[in-house]
Design a protein around this motif. Structure first.
Motif, PDB file in Angstrom:
ATOM      1  N   THR A   3      40.505  39.613  41.890  1.00 61.58           N
ATOM      2  CA  THR A   3      41.876  39.951  42.569  1.00 61.58           C
ATOM      3  C   THR A   3      42.889  39.060  41.964  1.00 61.58           C
ATOM      4  O   THR A   3      43.990  39.144  42.690  1.00 61.58           O
ATOM      5  N   GLY A   4      42.653  38.229  41.191  1.00 59.42           N
ATOM      6  CA  GLY A   4      43.527  37.001  40.775  1.00 59.42           C
ATOM      7  C   GLY A   4      44.324  37.524  39.558  1.00 59.42           C
ATOM      8  O   GLY A   4      44.500  38.799  39.481  1.00 59.42           O
ATOM      9  N   ASP A  12      40.194  40.000  35.737  1.00 58.71           N
ATOM     10  CA  ASP A  12      40.513  40.358  37.062  1.00 58.71           C
ATOM     11  C   ASP A  12      40.942  41.556  37.275  1.00 58.71           C
ATOM     12  O   ASP A  12      42.426  41.911  37.029  1.00 58.71           O
ATOM     13  N   ARG A  46      46.898  37.796  53.208  1.00 57.68           N
ATOM     14  CA  ARG A  46      47.520  36.702  52.435  1.00 57.68           C
ATOM     15  C   ARG A  46      48.573  35.867  53.413  1.00 57.68           C
ATOM     16  O   ARG A  46      48.639  34.495  53.164  1.00 57.68           O
ATOM     17  N   SER A  77      46.914  36.585  45.400  1.00 57.08           N
ATOM     18  CA  SER A  77      45.958  37.206  45.473  1.00 57.08           C
ATOM     19  C   SER A  77      46.571  38.645  45.571  1.00 57.08           C
ATOM     20  O   SER A  77      47.462  39.176  46.155  1.00 57.08           O
ATOM     21  N   GLY A 130      44.797  41.505  46.054  1.00 58.02           N
ATOM     22  CA  GLY A 130      43.824  42.453  46.785  1.00 58.02           C
ATOM     23  C   GLY A 130      44.526  43.670  47.561  1.00 58.02           C
ATOM     24  O   GLY A 130      45.485  43.404  47.787  1.00 58.02           O
ATOM     25  N   PRO A 154      39.331  37.778  47.643  1.00 58.28           N
ATOM     26  CA  PRO A 154      39.271  36.838  46.422  1.00 58.28           C
ATOM     27  C   PRO A 154      37.675  36.313  46.346  1.00 58.28           C
ATOM     28  O   PRO A 154      36.982  36.166  47.101  1.00 58.28           O
ATOM     29  N   GLY A 163      38.847  31.421  49.718  1.00 58.81           N
ATOM     30  CA  GLY A 163      39.762  32.467  49.944  1.00 58.81           C
ATOM     31  C   GLY A 163      38.937  33.746  50.619  1.00 58.81           C
ATOM     32  O   GLY A 163      39.612  34.249  51.428  1.00 58.81           O
ATOM     33  N   THR A 188      39.942  35.273  54.038  1.00 55.28           N
ATOM     34  CA  THR A 188      40.217  36.535  54.281  1.00 55.28           C
ATOM     35  C   THR A 188      39.376  37.131  55.501  1.00 55.28           C
ATOM     36  O   THR A 188      39.984  38.011  56.085  1.00 55.28           O
TER      37      THR A 188
END
Length: 169
Positions: free
Chosen positions: A77-78, A83, A105, A118, A120, A134, A139, A143
């Motif tokens: 997700t980066g 990613d 986030r 992120s 996501g 993440p 992370g 989350t």
């Protein structure tokens, strides 16, 4: 007392070239599954795949056929060149639910300013909830801390009483 889903199933899919090759042990995906089990989900599967669009798509398609209530992907997700989780999952969503990752986030930002990076996404693919977390253990754990109560409620909304009769009181 509100109706509850009696046995929600959760699947975790970890995206990591190093974990998939055996060069490193997964801790982030295991931490996510531990959090899900502690919240009342049944471990319905744990997969590790390479950081590859095709591998993730194949794993998601396979697991979606089993109809779990929840799939959490971990990794990708980066902003790195490999990613690609968001690019794979987003077109598959039948309903995006942006508030899930907005909450993650926002919570993450209280821990580290890097949480803003992120990308996501979360939502439904049919009636399966899909969340992209993440790949770092911190992370991923944060989350799940941020969104777990909402996920538990969302399972009940989607699988027990969807949509809410007459709206909210």
């Amino acid at each position: 007392m509100p109706e509850r889903h009696p046995d929600p199933k959760a699947v975790v899919i970890v995206l990591s070239d190093t974990v998939a090759s055996g060069a490193k042990q997964d801790t982030a995906g295991r931490a996510v599954m531990d959090a899900l089990v502690a919240a009342g989900f049944r471990d319905a599967g744990y997969d590790v795949v390479n950081e590859d669009d095709g591998a993730l798509f194949a794993a998601l398609t396979h697991r979606l056929a089993e109809s779990p209530e929840l799939i959490v992907t971990v990794g990708g997700t980066g902003v790195g060149p490999r990613d690609r989780t968001v690019e794979t999952v987003l077109p598959m969503l039948t309903m995006e639910i942006p508030g899930i990752m907005e909450a993650a986030r926002a919570y993450g930002m209280t821990k580290t300013p890097y949480a803003m990076l992120s990308r996501g996404v979360a939502g439904l693919i049919g009636t399966t909830i899909v969340v992209t977390a993440p790949g770092s253990r911190g992370g991923a754990t944060e989350t799940m801390e941020a969104i777990m109560d909402g996920l538990v409620h969302l399972v009940d909304v989607v699988h027990v009483k969807f949509p809410h009769d007459g709206g909210y009181a």
